[in-house]
Structure formats: structure tokens, C-alpha cells
Design an enzyme around this catalytic site. Structure first.
Site, PDB file in Angstrom:
ATOM      1  N   ASP A  47       0.840  -1.195   0.000  1.00  0.00           N
ATOM      2  CA  ASP A  47       0.000   0.000   0.000  1.00  0.00           C
ATOM      3  C   ASP A  47       0.883   1.256   0.000  1.00  0.00           C
ATOM      4  O   ASP A  47       1.870   1.335   0.729  1.00  0.00           O
ATOM      5  CB  ASP A  47      -0.872  -0.038   1.275  1.00  0.00           C
ATOM      6  CG  ASP A  47      -1.968   0.985   1.278  1.00  0.00           C
ATOM      7  OD1 ASP A  47      -2.843   0.906   0.413  1.00  0.00           O
ATOM      8  OD2 ASP A  47      -1.950   1.864   2.165  1.00  0.00           O
TER       9      ASP A  47
ATOM     10  N   GLU B 278      14.728 -15.224   1.181  1.00  0.00           N
ATOM     11  CA  GLU B 278      14.930 -16.303   2.163  1.00  0.00           C
ATOM     12  C   GLU B 278      13.943 -17.444   1.918  1.00  0.00           C
ATOM     13  O   GLU B 278      14.068 -18.511   2.507  1.00  0.00           O
ATOM     14  CB  GLU B 278      14.711 -15.773   3.595  1.00  0.00           C
ATOM     15  CG  GLU B 278      15.752 -14.754   4.029  1.00  0.00           C
ATOM     16  CD  GLU B 278      15.308 -14.001   5.294  1.00  0.00           C
ATOM     17  OE1 GLU B 278      14.337 -14.432   5.963  1.00  0.00           O
ATOM     18  OE2 GLU B 278      15.936 -12.960   5.592  1.00  0.00           O
TER      19      GLU B 278
HETATM   20  C1  GLC Z   1      -4.293   2.945  -0.633  1.00  0.00           C
HETATM   21  C2  GLC Z   1      -5.497   2.037  -0.530  1.00  0.00           C
HETATM   22  C3  GLC Z   1      -6.697   2.882  -0.186  1.00  0.00           C
HETATM   23  C4  GLC Z   1      -6.439   3.578   1.131  1.00  0.00           C
HETATM   24  C5  GLC Z   1      -5.128   4.368   1.079  1.00  0.00           C
HETATM   25  C6  GLC Z   1      -4.689   4.807   2.446  1.00  0.00           C
HETATM   26  O1  GLC Z   1      -4.404   3.855  -1.664  1.00  0.00           O
HETATM   27  O2  GLC Z   1      -5.674   1.329  -1.725  1.00  0.00           O
HETATM   28  O3  GLC Z   1      -7.874   2.121  -0.124  1.00  0.00           O
HETATM   29  O4  GLC Z   1      -7.488   4.437   1.429  1.00  0.00           O
HETATM   30  O5  GLC Z   1      -4.074   3.582   0.583  1.00  0.00           O
HETATM   31  O6  GLC Z   1      -4.299   3.694   3.198  1.00  0.00           O
END
Ligand code: GLC
Length: 418
Positions: free
Chosen positions: A156, A193
Site C-alpha cells: 500500500d 529467504e
Molecule cells: C491505498 C489504498 C486505499 C487507502 C489508502 C490509504 O491507496 O488502496 O484504499 O485508502 O491507501 O491507506
């Protein structure tokens, strides 16, 4: 989920990326993690997760984790016990803005009498990736899940982890910093790993010329310029050709939980056009990520104001409605978001050999035959996109009109494999 694995396997799915499964106050629906080593009780237990991994593997499907390393929930124990894991300042040091509030990305903390950084909601404080202890924690978190059999992570906000040390003004100092690649290299070392090495896929919101650099350190990078382009050959073809020139392992997708589904955004509900989009995603060279429902040409659903749960503006709920498994919806308990349109559902489409689901299943089977072949754009009439994948020719009529390719008439949005 375990009950539906056989269906996914019958489609030819080889990996399943789940949005975050961890305990979370759900300010941002799982993307505010309160404990990286646990499973949210709404979904079950760690033992349930292990069973899911094992059963999926029995069907030839890998599990991928959604790793959220840019920020935690403010309810994570670290936020009270390890404040040095976060980014602090005595005053508001710069003009950085929060993606969700549109206001300053700095929030005053009454207890500490200082400001902390949150690129997203105030309940999502950013971690300080300059702190070596934060790096160690995430090495351990990766090992925790890889030890459980997880074979990939979707990272993310991958482009946003490292912030300028001096906290200078300007968004270019908040995201897409060159030092971020060191973190990915470190995770590759952890991943190596394991055998087979788990895949690292980045959520990389950067412009196309910069994306290639991310691809040198991550295994897969999400291509948002492609997703955000209009569904027109003149828009998409140049992106594909740029990717073909500079990318080792392209990745194609047209929907996710943050963007209107492709059947709505690209196709305006027209199932023929949605199939043309699915055809591209599944026949271009590289990996394809489909979002739940793409395989049915599922459109965004209506979510009334009283049912909206998302904090973003506009809310992302219409593209987050559940997958309709049956026309009647009898299998459902009250879902977290309403599901009103079940006209495109798994049950009906499984029974129909002419359905979009059957189209997708056939394409997944056929793509394996030319998976290793290079892409080459072929000459074609205006509005038609034709390309070779080795000895196979793929043709898409990218228009709502009849078109002709090498003497063959194509209906609007029709696709062909020759
Ligand atoms: C990413 C995720 C989204 C979230 C954002 C903050 O873009 O896909 O859904 O709101 O990160 O975590």
C-alpha cells in the site's frame, strides 16, 4: 471464501490478493492497521487464515497479503508506546496536505504537544521510515506472513513511504523519494529467504516515466496512468508501447477498490465494451489483476447516502459492493454495503456459455498458450487495435461501430484471437 475457492480455481485464478485482513478500527476500512500480526475478528482467526492459505494452495491458488507500511492506525500500540516510530514536528513545518481531509497533513497531539504527520486520515499516522527500528519491525512482519505461506504482498502507498528528512515544502518532498527503493531492496532480501520467492507488487501512484524505476526493485508495479486513461486506442496504445520498451514484467488492471469498476468507468455499463477491456487486460504481455466482479462485467452499485461508509470524497463504496453470487441474493447475510443490482451474478453466468464469465475463463486458458511471447503492434484500420503475441494475433475493435480487419468484419467492441 474457502467455500468459493473451487470457483476461482475453475476460472484459472492463480493468486488471491485480499485487502487488509488485520484488526482495524476501520476508519479507512482495514487500511488503518491496529495489529499487523493478527486477523480481524470479523473475518475469523489466524487459524482460519492458515486454513485458507492451505486450502487455496490445494486448488493451486496463492494468497497475497495487503501490506500497509506507510501508516498505522492511531489505535496501534506503537502510537502510544513507540512514538519515535512516527513523524513529529513542534510546529506545522510545511504545506503538505492530507489526501482525505484536503487540509494540513499535520495533526496536533494534545498529549505530546506536538504535531504528527498523516498523509491520509488523522487516524492514520505516517510511520517514520528513517527509523531503523521501523525497518526491523516490517522485516519481521514480512517473515511472520511468509512463514505462514503467504506468497506475495501488495504494498500500500509504496511510493510514499519515505519523506524528505528536512520536511521541505512541496508534494515532491512527501512522496516518490529516491530512497524508497532501498526499502524495497531490503524486502527483496527478506523475500529471497523463501522458495519460491514471494512476489512484491507495489501500489505505485507515479507517472509512467518514473514507474520503470520502481519496476527495477519491485516484481510488479501497478500502472495507474493506464487505469486512468480513457478507453480509446489513441490513449492506451502509447502507454502499452512505452511499457513494452522499458518494463520487464508488465502488470495490467482496470479496476480496484479505490476506482470505479471498469464496466462502469470504461464501458458505461455496456457489456460488449467491458469485454473488450477484459480482452486487452488478459491478452497484453504480462500479469493481469482482476478486481472482484470484473469477470462478470459487474458495474458500480448504488449506495444511498445513509449507507455510505467510506471517508473519501467522493466515497468509494459504489465500487466496493459485494460480489453477487446468485440472482436472488439468498446466500447473503446483511452485507457491509448494500447490493441492489444482482443482474450480473456468478450463478447465472456460470450456467451460460455465452456469458462474460465464460469469456474470461476461456481467455485465461488461452493466454497461457502465448504467455511467453513478445508483444508487437500490427498495422490496422483506425479504431482497431491489432497485435501479435508470437504466432497469435489479437484484434480489438475499439469503437462502437462496425470495423474491418484484414477482410473480417468486426461488430462494435468485438475481439478476435487469430
Ligand atoms: C491505498 C489504498 C486505499 C487507502 C489508502 C490509504 O491507496 O488502496 O484504499 O485508502 O491507501 O491507506
Amino acid at each position: 471464501m474457502r467455500a468459493h475457492l473451487a470457483h476461482l480455481a475453475s476460472l484459472g485464478v492463480d493468486a488471491l490478493w485480499l485487502s487488509p485482513v488485520h484488526p482495524s478500527p476501520n476508519v479507512d476500512w482495514g487500511y488503518d492497521v491496529a495489529d499487523y500480526r493478527e486477523v480481524h475478528s470479523d473475518y475469523g482467526t489466524l487459524a482460519d487464515y492458515d486454513a485458507l492459505v492451505a486450502e487455496a494452495r490445494g486448488h493451486g491458488i496463492e494468497l497475497w497479503l495487503d501490506l500497509v507500511p506507510n501508516h498505522t492506525s492511531d489505535k496501534h500500540a506503537w502510537f502510544s508506546e513507540r512514538p519515535e516510530y512516527y513523524v513529529w514536528s513542534d510546529d506545522v513545518p510545511n504545506d503538505w496536505k492530507s489526501v482525505f481531509t484536503g487540509g494540513s497533513a499535520w495533526e496536533y497531539d494534545d498529549d505530546r504537544k506536538r504535531y504528527y504527520l498523516h498523509q491520509f486520515a488523522p487516524g492514520q499516522p505516517d510511520l517514520n521510515w528513517w527509523n531503523p527500528d521501523v525497518r526491523d519491525e516490517f522485516d519481521d512482519i514480512l517473515r511472520f506472513w511468509f512463514d505462514r505461506g503467504v506468497r506475495g504482498v501488495r504494498i500500500d502507498v509504496a511510493h510514499g513511504l519515505i519523506k524528505d528528512r528536512e520536511l521541505r515544502d512541496g508534494v515532491r518532498y512527501m512522496r516518490d523519494r529516491p530512497e524508497v527503493h532501498e526499502i524495497f531492496e531490503r524486502w527483496q532480501t527478506v523475500a529471497r529467504e523463501y522458495e519460491p520467492k514471494p512476489t512484491l507488487m507495489g501500489e505505485t501512484y507515479v507517472e509512467l516515466p518514473k514507474l520503470a524505476a520502481y519496476e527495477q526493485h519491485l516484481d510488479l508495479v501497478q500502472n495507474f496512468p493506464f487505469l486512468n486513461a480513457d478507453f480509446e486506442v489513441d490513449e492506451l496504445l502509447p502507454i502499452v508501447e512505452t511499457v513494452e520498451r522499458s518494463f520487464r514484467a508488465p502488470l495490467w488492471f482496470g479496476s480496484n477498490h479505490d476506482h470505479s469498476r471498469l464496466a462502469t468507468r470504461w464501458a458505461g455499463g455496456d457489456e460488449r465494451k467491458a469485454r473488450a477491456a477484459l480482452f486487452l487486460l488478459l491478452t497484453l504481455r504480462g500479469t493481469t489483476v482482476l478486481y472482484q466482479g470484473d469477470e462478470l462485467a459487474l458495474t458500480d452499485d448504488a449506495v444511498s447516502a445513509s449507507r455510505v461508509l467510506d471517508l473519501a470524497e467522493p466515497p468509494r463504496d459504489p465500487e466496493r459492493t459485494p460480489l453477487p453470487w446468485t440472482a436472488s441474493g439468498e446466500e447473503r447475510h446483511e452485507p457491509w454495503l448494500p447490493l441492489s443490482d444482482t443482474s450480473r451474478n456468478v450463478e447465472s453466468q456460470r450456467a451460460d456459455p455465452a456469458s462474460t464469465l465464460a469469456f474470461v475463463r476461456d481467455l485465461i486458458a488461452r493466454r497461457k498458450q502465448f504467455a511467453a511471447e513478445p508483444y508487437r503492434t500490427l498495422r490496422s484500420a483506425k479504431g482497431v487495435w491489432a497485435y501479435a503475441r508470437g504466432a497469435t494475433t489479437c484484434v480489438v475493435n475499439m469503437t462502437p461501430d462496425t470495423a474491418v480487419h484484414e477482410g473480417r468484419t468486426l461488430a462494435p467492441w468485438e475481439t478476435l484471437i487469430l
